[in-house]
Design an enzyme around this catalytic site. Structure first.
Site, PDB file in Angstrom:
ATOM      1  N   LYS A 238       0.866  -1.187   0.000  1.00  0.00           N
ATOM      2  CA  LYS A 238       0.000   0.000   0.000  1.00  0.00           C
ATOM      3  C   LYS A 238       0.908   1.245   0.000  1.00  0.00           C
ATOM      4  CE  LYS A 238      -2.752  -3.134   2.546  1.00  0.00           C
ATOM      5  NZ  LYS A 238      -3.231  -3.580   3.817  1.00  0.00           N
TER       6      LYS A 238
ATOM      7  N   ASP B 106      -5.340  -9.302   8.047  1.00  0.00           N
ATOM      8  CA  ASP B 106      -6.780  -9.055   7.936  1.00  0.00           C
ATOM      9  C   ASP B 106      -7.536 -10.222   7.301  1.00  0.00           C
ATOM     10  OD1 ASP B 106      -5.501  -8.618   5.551  1.00  0.00           O
ATOM     11  OD2 ASP B 106      -6.597  -6.817   5.006  1.00  0.00           O
TER      12      ASP B 106
END
Length: 872
Positions: free
Chosen positions: A158, A194
Site C-alpha cells: 500500500k 486481515d
C-alpha cells in the site's frame, strides 16, 4: 461491440479459468514445499492459527488493527457459548489517524504513536491499567510467522514505506514501544493479517467457515491446510491456517499469456514493478486505473469522444475504483463531453474489467477449495468462505458474478459466502480467544495424561518390584502375586527334532488346531497345517463341559510336562464354570471320549508363553525367554534349577511360567495406577486381580482409553462436551483401534472416520487428542512390559554370574506385532533398564501351537537319548 473486440483478451472462458486454477494449485504446492518456497511467487505463509472458533470462546481482549491510513484500538468482549447467535461479541473502538510523515519515517516512531494511542484508549475507557490485558494485533502486511505472536516483516505494501523494520519482528517492535510508553500491562497473544481475521470473524457465526477472502484495496486469501503439507512448520498433526499472499501469483511469469497491454502499463507505472501481478489485475487499488488506460487508448484510436483526449484522462489515478459506478459524472469530471454511446461503452469497459477481476478470484478460490476437497478425500465439499473488502461490498454485480463462477467451476461443492460484519478487529480478538481456549485445553489434557507418563525412576521401581516378586514366587514361602509355575520343560530345541504332532491351541478369542511335521534337516524343514475356530462368548463364559465339547485345548496358567494340568484361574475374559481347580487334560480326554470319533495320545499341556519361547528357540538357540503381548500378557524364561523347589535333580535349567500379570495384586503398583485403571479394574470380570495385565494387555488398553475419553468429554474438552451412548458403552473401543489410530500413515481424516464408525462425531482437534490419549496409554503399557523384561534378563545374567548377557526373547501377540510403536518403545525401555544385557526380540512365526509340538518332540528326543544311553 467495439468494446468487446477491443477487450477480447480480458474476456476469460471457463477452459481458461480452469487452466488458471490449475496453475494456481501448482503455485500453492510450490509455496508449501520447503524445497521450492524460497523461489515461490505465492508465499503460502503459515499463520500458526490452528483452529477456527467453536463458539465456546470467551474473555476480554484488546485489539490493535494496523493496515491502512488509520488504525483502530478496540476492546472486544467474547461471551461464552453465544457464538451461534448474533451478539456473541461486543466491541468498543476508537479510530486514530496516522500522520502522513509517520508512513515514510522510522518504524519505531510509528509504533510509539500506536502505543501512546493504546494508552489513551485504556484511560478513556477506564480500563484498569494494573491488570494484564491480552492483546490481539492485526497487521495487514506480508510477514513470516515463526509462532503465533511473532511476525518478521517481509515487505511493506500500500502506501507504507517505513525504515528499519524489514526482516524484524513487528510484535517485538510493538512490545518495545509499549515498554517505552509505560504504565500498561499488555500481553500480545497473537498477530494476524486481515484475511485470517476475516475467516475467524465469519467462523464464529458459521463453523464451516475455513476460508478467508479479501477483495478491497488489496486482495488475498487464507484457508485451513492440513499441517502435514505445511513443510515450514514442524509436526503433521492437525491443521493450520495458511495465508496464501496470492497477490504475488504471476510474479514468476505464470500469468504471462493472460496479461494484457493495459496490465503491463499499470505494472510499469506502479511503485513495485514486476511484483503483485495478480493483485494488479483484480484489486480495488488498480481497477480504476485499468479502466482509465483502456478508455484513454480507445479515445486515442477514435472509438470514444470522437477521438478527443483531455489532460485529466491522461493523468494517472484520475479514475478510482470507487467512482467507476457513475460513468457520466466521472467523464464530465475529466473534462470530457460524452455521448450516450460513450457512456454505455465506458460502462461496458468497467463491467469487463470488474468481471475479469471476479473471474480471476473465482479461478484461484476454486483452486483453494479443490485442494481442501482433495486433502480430505471428499466427493462433495460443503464449506463457507468469509469475505471482506470494499470491492466485494460496494460493486453491485461483483459478489453475484463471483459466486456464479465458483459454483460453475465446482459443480459438486456447496460453497456459501458470508460477509464479515465487523472485519478484522473482531477476528483478531477471536484468534486470541481461540489460542487461549486451545492453550487452556492443552493444559487440561496434559494434566489428564500426565499420570500415564512413566519417569525413569518409576520404571526402575517397577523393574525392582518385578524382580522381588519373581524371587518370592520361586521361593514359594509367602503368597506371591507372581505364581512362578514350573513347566517341567528342561530343554530348548536343538534342531534335531523329528515326527508329526497335533497341537490344540486355546487362550484367546480364537482356537487353533495344528498338525506339525518336523522333517530331517536342521531348523528350516517344518511343515505346518492349521485351522482357526472362533470361541463364542457363550462358551467362554458358559460351563467347562461346553469348552471341552469344542475340542479346545487349555493352555492357561499351569504348564506341566506330564499328563495332568490343574487350571488355577481363568483370565482374559474366560469365565467358564467347573474348570478352576480341575485337571484340564482329563477334561479334554472326557470331551474326546464323548464325541467318540477319534482317539488322541495327549503328551503335554503347554502354556502359550512357553510354546512361543520353544517355537523361537527352534530358530535361534539364544532364545531363552518367551513373551506374550497380545490379548493378555505373560513371560516365561529358563531358570537355574538350583533356584527351583520342584525340580528334576539331573537338569540344569527349567522353564518357569511366571504368570507376571498378577504383579501389583498386593498393591505394589498403586502409585502408578490412575483413576481410569481403577475404573477398568472395578468393571472387569476379576476385580483386584491381574493388575499388571490390566495396565499392559490388549484386552484392557482400549477400555482405559474409553475411560479417559469419557472423562475429557464430560469436562468439555472433547466432542464439544457431547457424551454419546457409544462413548458410555464398555468394550466399544477395541484395542485394534489404538493400532489403527496411532499409525503414522493414517491422516487425521481417517482417524475421524474410525471415530465416526464408533458413533463419535469429531473435529480435527478432537482427533489429535484421541490420538494422544491412545499414545499415552499404549506407550505406558510398552514401557511397563519393557521394565518387566529388564527384570527377567538381569536375573538370568546374575544367575549365571555374567558381566554381559546376549539373549533373545521370543515374542507373540497382536499388540507387539500390529501396534505401530509398541515394539519399539518396549525395546528402548528394556535397553535402558538392562544396560548389561544385549536383548534381541524375535517375533514368533507360528506361535504357541508349533511350540507345543516342539515340547513334545524335545521330550521324546531326550527320552530316546536316555534310552540309548541305558542300552550302552
Amino acid at each position: 461491440s467495439a468494446v468487446d473486440r477491443f477487450l477480447y483478451a480480458m474476456r476469460l472462458h471457463d477452459d481458461q479459468l480452469e487452466d488458471i486454477s490449475a496453475r494456481f494449485q501448482a503455485e500453492m504446492k510450490k509455496g508449501l514445499s520447503a524445497e521450492s518456497n524460497a523461489a515461490a511467487a505465492v508465499k503460502m505463509l503459515p499463520t500458526h492459527v490452528r483452529s477456527t472458533p467453536d463458539g465456546s470462546e470467551r474473555g476480554q481482549f484488546l485489539a490493535l488493527d494496523l493496515g491502512g491510513s488509520k488504525f483502530k484500538v478496540l476492546q472486544v468482549k467474547v461471551r461464552e457459548g453465544m457464538g451461534i447467535r448474533k451478539g456473541g461479541v461486543e466491541m468498543e473502538e476508537k479510530i486514530y489517524p496516522i500522520p502522513k510523515e509517520l508512513l515514510i519515517g522510522r518504524g519505531t516512531e510509528l509504533f510509539d504513536h500506536v502505543s501512546e494511542s493504546l494508552k489513551d484508549f485504556l484511560q478513556e475507557k477506564n480500563i484498569n491499567l494494573e491488570k494484564t490485558h491480552p492483546l490481539a494485533f492485526t497487521f495487514s502486511f506480508p510477514c513470516e510467522q515463526p509462532t503465533l505472536n511473532q511476525g518478521l516483516l517481509l515487505s511493506w505494501s500500500k502506501n507504507f514505506r517505513l525504515r528499519g523494520l524489514q526482516g524484524k519482528d513487528v510484535v517485538q517492535s510493538l512490545k518495545g514501544a509499549i515498554e517505552r510508553t509505560g504504565g500498561m500491562n499488555v500481553d500480545v497473544l497473537s498477530m494476524v493479517n486481515d484475511t485470517v481475521a476475516t475467516m475467524m470473524t465469519c467462523g464464529f457465526d458459521d463453523q464451516r467457515c475455513e476460508v478467508g477472502l479479501i477483495i478491497g484495496t488489496g486482495t488475498n486469501a487464507c484457508y485451513m491446510e492440513a499441517l502435514r503439507h505445511v513443510d515450514l512448520v514442524e509436526g503433521d498433526e492437525g491443521q493450520m491456517c495458511v495465508n496464501t499472499e496470492w497477490g504475488g501469483f504471476g510474479d514468476d511469469g505464470a500469468l504471462n499469456e493472460y496479461i494484457t497491454e493495459f496490465d503491463r502499463d499499470v505494472d510499469a507505472a506502479s511503485n513495485n514493478p514486476g511484483k503483485q501481478i495478480f493483485e494488479k489485475m483484480v484489486s480495488g487499488m488498480y481497477l480504476g486505473e485499468l479502466v482509465r488506460l483502456v478508455v484513454l487508448k480507445m479515445a486515442k484510436v477514435g472509438l470514444l469522444f470522437d477521438g478527443f483526449v483531455s489532460d485529466a484522462l491522461r493523468t494517472k489515478g484520475k479514475i478510482t475504483t470507487a467512482n467507476v459506478a457513475n460513468t457520466r459524472d466521472i467523464l464530465t469530471g475529466l473534462g470530457l463531453t460524452p455521448s450516450q454511446d460513450d457512456c454505455i461503452a465506458v460502462q461496458h469497459v468497467s463491467t469487463i474489467v470488474s468481471f475479469r477481476s471476479s473471474n480471476l478470484v473465482a479461478a484461484c478460490l476454486s483452486a483453494i477449495l479443490t485442494r481442501i476437497k482433495k486433502n480430505r478425500s471428499l466427493r462433495t465439499l460443503t464449506i463457507t468462505v468469509g469475505v471482506d473488502g470494499t470491492v466485494y461490498k460496494t460493486h453491485p454485480q461483483y459478489p453475484k458474478r463471483l459466486h456464479k463462477v465458483v459454483r460453475r467451476l465446482l459443480p459438486e461443492s456447496h460453497v456459501r459466502f458470508v460477509l464479515s460484519d465487523s472485519g478484522s478487529s473482531k477476528g483478531a480478538a477471536l484468534v486470541a480467544a481461540v489460542a487461549q481456549r486451545l492453550a487452556s485445553r492443552r493444559k487440561q489434557v496434559d494434566e489428564t495424561l500426565f499420570p500415564f507418563q512413566m519417569s525413569q525412576e518409576q520404571l526402575h521401581l517397577v523393574k525392582s518390584r518385578m524382580r522381588a516378586d519373581l524371587e518370592a514366587g520361586l521361593k514359594n514361602k509367602n503368597p506371591s502375586t507372581i505364581k512362578m509355575l514350573p513347566s517341567f520343560v528342561y530343554h530348548t530345541p536343538d534342531g534335531t527334532e523329528r515326527g508329526k504332532y497335533l497341537a490344540l491351541d486355546l487362550g484367546g478369542t480364537n482356537f487353533r488346531a495344528l498338525l506339525v511335521n518336523f522333517k530331517k534337516g536342521l531348523h528350516q524343514n517344518t511343515r505346518l497345517y492349521h485351522k482357526i475356530y472362533t470361541v463364542p462368548m457363550e462358551i467362554m463364559q458358559g460351563t467347562g463341559e461346553e469348552v471341552g465339547n469344542s475340542s479346545s485345548f487349555f493352555k492357561i496358567f499351569i504348564t506341566l510336562f506330564v499328563l495332568q494340568g490343574t487350571l488355577l484361574t481363568w483370565t482374559k475374559g474366560f469365565k467358564a464354570t467347573d474348570c478352576e481347580g480341575h485337571d484340564v487334560v482329563n477334561m479334554l480326554r472326557e470331551a474326546i471320549k464323548r464325541r467318540n470319533e477319534f482317539d488322541l495320545d495327549i503328551a503335554a499341556v503347554v502354556n502359550d508363553t512357553v510354546g512361543t519361547m520353544m517355537s523361537c528357540a527352534y530358530e535361534d538357540p539364544e532364545c531363552e525367554v518367551g513373551l506374550i503381548a497380545g490379548t493378555g500378557t505373560n513371560v516365561c524364561y529358563m531358570e537355574d534349577v538350583r533356584n527351583i523347589e520342584k525340580r528334576d535333580a539331573d537338569a540344569q535349567r527349567m522353564c518357569i511360567n511366571t504368570e507376571w500379570g498378577g504383579l501389583g495384586d498386593d498393591g505394589s503398583l498403586n502409585d502408578i495406577i490412575t483413576p481410569y485403571d481403577a475404573e477398568v479394574d472395578q468393571n472387569s470380570l476379576h476385580p483386584g486381580k491381574q493388575r499388571f495385565e490390566k495396565l499392559t494387555s490388549g484386552m484392557y488398553l482400549g477400555e482405559i482409553v474409553r475411560q479417559v475419553l469419557l472423562d475429557l468429554t464430560r469436562g468439555g474438552l472433547l466432542f464439544r462436551g457431547h457424551v454419546t451412548e457409544a462413548l458410555k458403552t464398555p468394550g466399544i473401543f477395541e484395542t485394534k483401534y489404538l493400532s489403527q489410530i496411532e499409525s503414522d500413515r493414517l491422516a487425521l481424516l481417517q482417524v475421524r472416520s474410525i471415530l465416526q464408525q464408533l458413533g463419535l462425531d469429531s473435529n480435527c482437534d478432537d482427533s489429535i487428542i484421541v490420538k494422544e490419549v491412545c499414545g499415552a496409554v499404549s506407550r505406558r503399557a510398552a514401557q511397563l512390559v519393557g521394565a518387566g523384561i529388564a527384570a527377567v534378563v538381569d536375573k538370568i545374567r546374575e544367575n549365571r554370574g555374567l558381566e554381559h548377557l546376549n539373549i533373545t526373547v521370543g515374542v507373540d501377540g497382536a499388540l507387539y506385532k500390529l501396534h505401530p510403536h509398541f515394539s519399539r518403545v518396549l525395546h528402548d525401555t528394556a535397553k535402558v533398564l538392562a544396560p548389561l544385557c544385549n536383548v534381541s526380540f524375535l517375533p514368533s512365526e507360528e506361535g504357541s501351537g508349533k511350540g507345543a509340538a516342539l515340547i513334545t518332540a524335545v521330550a521324546k528326543q531326550k527320552d530316546k537319548d536316555a534310552g540309548c544311553k541305558g542300552q550302552t
